[in-house]
Scaffold this motif. Structure first.
Motif, PDB file in Angstrom:
ATOM      1  N   ARG A 116       0.822  -1.213   0.000  1.00  0.00           N
ATOM      2  CA  ARG A 116       0.000   0.000   0.000  1.00  0.00           C
ATOM      3  C   ARG A 116       0.859   1.268   0.000  1.00  0.00           C
ATOM      4  N   LYS A 117       2.071   1.154   0.532  1.00  0.00           N
ATOM      5  CA  LYS A 117       2.971   2.305   0.543  1.00  0.00           C
ATOM      6  C   LYS A 117       3.610   2.540  -0.828  1.00  0.00           C
ATOM      7  N   LEU A 118       3.584   1.523  -1.691  1.00  0.00           N
ATOM      8  CA  LEU A 118       4.186   1.651  -3.019  1.00  0.00           C
ATOM      9  C   LEU A 118       3.293   2.426  -3.983  1.00  0.00           C
ATOM     10  N   GLY A 119       1.995   2.423  -3.735  1.00  0.00           N
ATOM     11  CA  GLY A 119       1.048   3.076  -4.625  1.00  0.00           C
ATOM     12  C   GLY A 119      -0.365   2.704  -4.225  1.00  0.00           C
ATOM     13  N   PRO A 120      -1.367   3.392  -4.769  1.00  0.00           N
ATOM     14  CA  PRO A 120      -2.761   3.137  -4.369  1.00  0.00           C
ATOM     15  C   PRO A 120      -3.356   1.888  -5.025  1.00  0.00           C
ATOM     16  N   PHE A 121      -2.633   0.774  -4.961  1.00  0.00           N
ATOM     17  CA  PHE A 121      -3.111  -0.477  -5.564  1.00  0.00           C
ATOM     18  C   PHE A 121      -4.412  -0.937  -4.915  1.00  0.00           C
ATOM     19  N   GLU A 122      -5.341  -1.413  -5.751  1.00  0.00           N
ATOM     20  CA  GLU A 122      -6.538  -2.097  -5.264  1.00  0.00           C
ATOM     21  C   GLU A 122      -6.639  -3.500  -5.838  1.00  0.00           C
ATOM     22  N   ASN A 123      -5.775  -3.807  -6.827  1.00  0.00           N
ATOM     23  CA  ASN A 123      -5.789  -5.115  -7.483  1.00  0.00           C
ATOM     24  C   ASN A 123      -4.573  -5.924  -7.040  1.00  0.00           C
ATOM     25  N   LEU A 124      -4.799  -6.948  -6.239  1.00  0.00           N
ATOM     26  CA  LEU A 124      -3.720  -7.783  -5.718  1.00  0.00           C
ATOM     27  C   LEU A 124      -3.833  -9.189  -6.296  1.00  0.00           C
TER      28      LEU A 124
END
Length: 382
Positions: A116-124
Motif C-alpha cells: 500500500r505504501k508503493l502506490g494506491p493499488f486495489e488489485n492484488l
C-alpha cells in the motif's frame, strides 16, 4: 468439460492449418469485424507477419472503443514457494535445493501494508506454489481474509481446486483466478510435469470449468511461451476461451502470454518468441475477442510495455517482487523469475500519464461483494 472438447482437435493438424494460411486468408480476416478460429489462425500465422501495422491500427481502435485510454495496474504477492510439483521450467520445482518460505498471516499483513505504501493499488494477485498441506484451501482462505481489508480486488494464481473450494473462496473475498495451462499439447505436457498433481493434464484443463461453475467473477488464462509451438498453443487457448464464453457467459476473462526465461535448475526455453511475434499475437487476440483483458507482466521491458500499452494491452503489473515476502518480510528468498521492468509503481503510472493514458488502480469495489456472496463480516481478518 473442456477436456472432452479438446480431444476433437489434433495438435498436428492445427499446426499444419496455421502454417497453410496465406496472405489472402490474412486480408480476408482483417476485413471482418468478428473473427472465427480460422481467421485467428490466419492472423497469427507467418503469413500475417507483413500485416503487423494494419493489425496494430485495428487493435488500437477496438481497444480504445472498449476500454478507453486506460491501463489497469496490479501487483503480485507471492505467499509461498513450497511446491510438490516437479515442473522442469520453474524455479520452485520441488527438486531444487532452496529455502522454502510460506508466509505467516502476520507476514501477509506486513506485505499488504508495504504494498500500500508503493502506490494506491486495489488489485492484488496472490501467488503460491502447490503444497496442499502448507498452502492449501484453508491457508488461502485465511490469506484472502487477511488481505481483504487492504484491497478491493483479490485474484489468486495457485493450484487448481475443486468447484466447491473455488466457491468457498468467493465467500472469503476472492474475485478472480488466474491459471496457466502451460501447454495444450497433452503428450508434451507430461514431460514438463512428470510428478505431482500438476502432472494430471485433464484435472488442470478442466479447472476452468470448475471456476466457471463456482461463479468466479474473472478468469485469467495463458500458455507459457517457450514450451511448445506458440501458434498451435494459442490457437488451442482461443478455442478454450470461445468454449468458456459460451458456457460461462457471466464471467469476465483475461489472457497473458508470458515468455519463458531460464530458470533455477538449468531450464532453457525450447521456443523463443520475438517482440514482433508477441505484438502479432496480442493484436490477433484483440481482433478475435474485443472484450478480453490482455495483460503484460514485468517479464517484459519498459519500452516494449509502453509501446504495446497504446495498441492492445489493457492491464499490467508494476513494482513486482516474485519471491515470497519480497516486499518486506523475506526479500532474499528465491525469485520465481527475474523481472525486466524494475521501475516503481509510481514511475510506471507516471509514464502511463505521459503517454496520454490513465492509470487505473481499481476495477472492483467491496460494495459489489454482497452480490457476489461475500459479506462484510466474513471478509475481515480474524
Amino acid at each position: 468439460m473442456f477436456y472432452d472438447e479438446l480431444k476433437k482437435y489434433s495438435w498436428d493438424e492445427t499446426t499444419r492449418a496455421v502454417a497453410s494460411k496465406t496472405a489472402a486468408h490474412v486480408e480476408a480476416a482483417l476485413a471482418k469485424e468478428h473473427l472465427s478460429i480460422d481467421d485467428f489462425m490466419a492472423l497469427i500465422s507467418p503469413a500475417g507477419a507483413p500485416y503487423l501495422e494494419e493489425m496494430a491500427r485495428k487493435s488500437q481502435r477496438i481497444t480504445q472503443e472498449r476500454f478507453g485510454k486506460t491501463i489497469s495496474l496490479y501487483i503480485p504477492l507471492y505467499v509461498s514457494n513450497a511446491c510438490t510439483n516437479h515442473c522442469v521450467y520453474c524455479g520452485f520445482n520441488h527438486s531444487n535445493p532452496l529455502e522454502r518460505v510460506t508466509l505467516t498471516l502476520d507476514q501477509v499483513r506486513a506485505e499488504c501494508e508495504a504494498i500500500r505504501k508503493l502506490g494506491p493499488f486495489e488489485n492484488l494477485l496472490i501467488v503460491s506454489g502447490e503444497f496442499p498441506t502448507l498452502n492449501g484451501v484453508d491457508y488461502l482462505e485465511k490469506v484472502l481474509r487477511t488481505a481483504r481489508p487492504y484491497f478491493n480486488n483479490l485474484t489468486i494464481e495457485v493450484m487448481p481446486m475443486k468447484e466447491r473450494d473455488y466457491e468457498r473462496l468467493t465467500h472469503s473475498g476472492l474475485n478472480g483466478v488466474v491459471c496457466f495451462q502451460e501447454t495444450y499439447n497433452e503428450a508434451a505436457y507430461k514431460t514438463y510435469h512428470p510428478k505431482g498433481m500438476k502432472s494430471i493434464f485433464e484435472w488442470r484443463v478442466n479447472g476452468f470449468d470448475r471456476m466457471g461453475k463456482a461463479g468466479v467473477h474473472k478468469i485469467g488464462m495463458g500458455v507459457l511461451i517457450g514450451l511448445e509451438d506458440w501458434r498451435t498453443d494459442v490457437t488451442m487457448m482461443a478455442r478454450h476461451l470461445q468454449y468458456l464464453r459460451k458456457n460461462y457467459w457471466r464471467t469476465r476473462y483475461s489472457v497473458n502470454f508470458p515468455r519463458m526465461c531460464p530458470a533455477e535448475g538449468g531450464y532453457t526455453p525450447k521456443v523463443v518468441m520475438t517482440d514482433r511475434e508477441l505484438a502479432q499475437l496480442t493484436f490477433a487476440f484483440r481482433l478475435f475477442d474485443h472484450d478480453i483483458d490482455i495483460s503484460y507482466s514485468t517479464r517484459e521491458t519498459p519500452a516494449f510495455r509502453a509501446g504495446m500499452m497504446k495498441l492492445g494491452v489493457t492491464s499490467m503489473s508494476a513494482g513486482s517482487r516474485t519471491e515470497p515476502g519480497g516486499y518486506v518480510s523475506t526479500p532474499d528468498a528465491l525469485e520465481q523469475f527475474e523481472v525486466s521492468d524494475s521501475r516503481t509503481p509510481l514511475q510506471v503510472a507516471s509514464e502511463i500519464r505521459q503517454l496520454g493514458y490513465e492509470a487505473v488502480w481499481k476495477d472492483w469495489d467491496k460494495s459489489f461483494d454482497d452480490n457476489a456472496g461475500c459479506k462484510n463480516e466474513v471478509c475481515t481478518t480474524e
